[in-house]
Design an enzyme around this catalytic site. Structure first.
Site, PDB file in Angstrom:
ATOM      1  N   ASP A  97       0.854  -1.190   0.000  1.00 56.05           N
ATOM      2  CA  ASP A  97       0.000   0.000   0.000  1.00 56.05           C
ATOM      3  C   ASP A  97       0.888   1.238   0.000  1.00 56.05           C
ATOM      4  O   ASP A  97       1.380   1.677   1.033  1.00 56.05           O
ATOM      5  CB  ASP A  97      -0.907  -0.009   1.234  1.00 56.05           C
ATOM      6  CG  ASP A  97      -2.089   0.934   1.107  1.00 56.05           C
ATOM      7  OD1 ASP A  97      -2.144   1.692   0.115  1.00 56.05           O
ATOM      8  OD2 ASP A  97      -2.962   0.909   1.991  1.00 56.05           O
ATOM      9  N   VAL A  98       1.124   1.787  -1.219  1.00 59.91           N
ATOM     10  CA  VAL A  98       1.996   2.954  -1.360  1.00 59.91           C
ATOM     11  C   VAL A  98       1.291   4.146  -2.016  1.00 59.91           C
ATOM     12  O   VAL A  98       1.736   5.268  -1.916  1.00 59.91           O
ATOM     13  CB  VAL A  98       3.265   2.631  -2.184  1.00 59.91           C
ATOM     14  CG1 VAL A  98       4.240   1.804  -1.385  1.00 59.91           C
ATOM     15  CG2 VAL A  98       2.906   1.907  -3.473  1.00 59.91           C
ATOM     16  N   LYS A  99       0.201   3.861  -2.732  1.00 59.98           N
ATOM     17  CA  LYS A  99      -0.606   4.887  -3.421  1.00 59.98           C
ATOM     18  C   LYS A  99       0.265   5.861  -4.228  1.00 59.98           C
ATOM     19  O   LYS A  99       0.155   7.072  -4.104  1.00 59.98           O
ATOM     20  CB  LYS A  99      -1.488   5.635  -2.424  1.00 59.98           C
ATOM     21  CG  LYS A  99      -2.512   4.731  -1.740  1.00 59.98           C
ATOM     22  CD  LYS A  99      -3.485   5.513  -0.891  1.00 59.98           C
ATOM     23  CE  LYS A  99      -4.497   4.587  -0.246  1.00 59.98           C
ATOM     24  NZ  LYS A  99      -3.909   3.710   0.792  1.00 59.98           N
ATOM     25  N   ARG A 100       1.125   5.302  -5.071  1.00 62.74           N
ATOM     26  CA  ARG A 100       1.963   6.111  -5.938  1.00 62.74           C
ATOM     27  C   ARG A 100       1.131   6.729  -7.058  1.00 62.74           C
ATOM     28  O   ARG A 100       0.165   6.127  -7.524  1.00 62.74           O
ATOM     29  CB  ARG A 100       3.071   5.273  -6.556  1.00 62.74           C
ATOM     30  CG  ARG A 100       3.999   4.588  -5.557  1.00 62.74           C
ATOM     31  CD  ARG A 100       4.809   5.583  -4.764  1.00 62.74           C
ATOM     32  NE  ARG A 100       5.859   4.913  -4.008  1.00 62.74           N
ATOM     33  CZ  ARG A 100       6.241   5.258  -2.798  1.00 62.74           C
ATOM     34  NH1 ARG A 100       5.632   6.259  -2.179  1.00 62.74           N
ATOM     35  NH2 ARG A 100       7.222   4.622  -2.187  1.00 62.74           N
TER      36      ARG A 100
END
Length: 284
Positions: A97-100
């Site tokens: 879960d990094v939401k780049r």
């Protein structure tokens, strides 16, 4: 080069064998304190080991929140790499879960760090945002497809701050969420039947009015955070996702982590989330 089995195909097998439940690894400062662990990379490592001991080979998907590892610097990122490797060794799919979300060569570099042998993390899936345009993620989705991975793009989040942006109406009469959903469906169509490299983040706490967005996504996998501490229960899932049960990754973190640090208690909490996840998948 032979394309490996897709994330969707591997998830379907594991969800049937284990359960579709996705465990969030959110080792915040508060969680570490409640577990009587130091707010250090060592505390982070001990936290991950206890959860991995509790989970064993029972999970389909694990979702570490990168921010809680990044805040500890290089040592924290080393812990993240190690825990990803440990869960992979147990046959668990890893979803970072990094939401780049960026454009051009920057976005390409993010994707190269996430997907494929030799990458920094070599995860099976990751999260992304499309605020700079869904077209900016097209090559990321293609890289995910090439490596049998999945790019989960935020479509409708459960936080109230996201509503004005995600429900804003464009010149074509569609909301931002509807437009992103339509775009993800098109990206999956280009990849061929059953591959589904573009997934969607759809909060479990969303109202039934968002059913239209779910329908627009077609067969895309649906990551549904918000179960437990954020207010949604497993009995809320049919309101939004009925008929799409086999696409859903029911997701929770805090409602499991509050059972720690005892490994046996964590194991019970996991089963308490896995059982209703299985029932939902089977339409029971």
């Amino acid at each position: 080069m032979t394309t490996p089995p897709s994330f969707a195909q591997r998830f379907a097998k594991l969800a049937d064998e284990r359960s579709p439940f996705c465990l969030g690894l959110d080792p915040s400062r508060d969680v570490l304190a409640r577990w009587n662990l130091p707010d250090t990379a060592q505390g982070l490592s001990d936290f991950c080991d206890r959860l991995a001991d509790a989970a064993g080979d029972t999970l389909a998907v694990v979702k570490p929140q990168s921010a809680f590892f990044e805040r500890h610097g290089p040592q924290g990122l080393a812990v993240l790499q190690r825990v990803l490797q440990r869960f992979r060794a147990a046959g668990t799919l890893t979803l970072l879960d990094v939401k780049r979300g960026d454009i051009g060569s920057t976005m390409d570099a993010y994707a190269e760090s996430l997907f494929g042998p030799g990458s920094a993390y070599d995860v099976d899936a990751a999260t992304f945002t499309a605020y700079l345009g869904l077209g900016a993620l097209a090559k990321t989705v293609e890289r995910a497809r090439a490596h049998g991975a999945c790019a989960f793009v935020v479509v409708r989040s459960s936080n109230p701050e996201g509503v004005p942006v995600q429900n804003a109406v464009g010149g074509d009469g569609r909301t931002v969420a509807q437009a992103v959903a339509d775009g993800l469906r098109e990206l999956n169509a280009k990849a061929g039947p059953g591959v589904l490299p573009a997934g969607a983040v759809m909060g479990a706490t969303l109202p039934p009015a968002d059913r239209d967005v779910v329908e627009r996504l077609g067969g895309a996998l649906l990551l549904t955070p918000g179960i437990g501490s954020q207010g949604a229960g497993f009995n809320d899932l049919p309101k939004l996702f009925s008929g799409r049960e086999r696409q859903v990754l029911p997701t929770a973190a805090r409602s499991v982590l509050e059972a720690g640090p005892d490994v046996a208690a964590l194991r019970k909490a996991l089963e308490a989330h896995q059982a209703p996840s299985r029932a939902f998948r089977e339409g029971a």
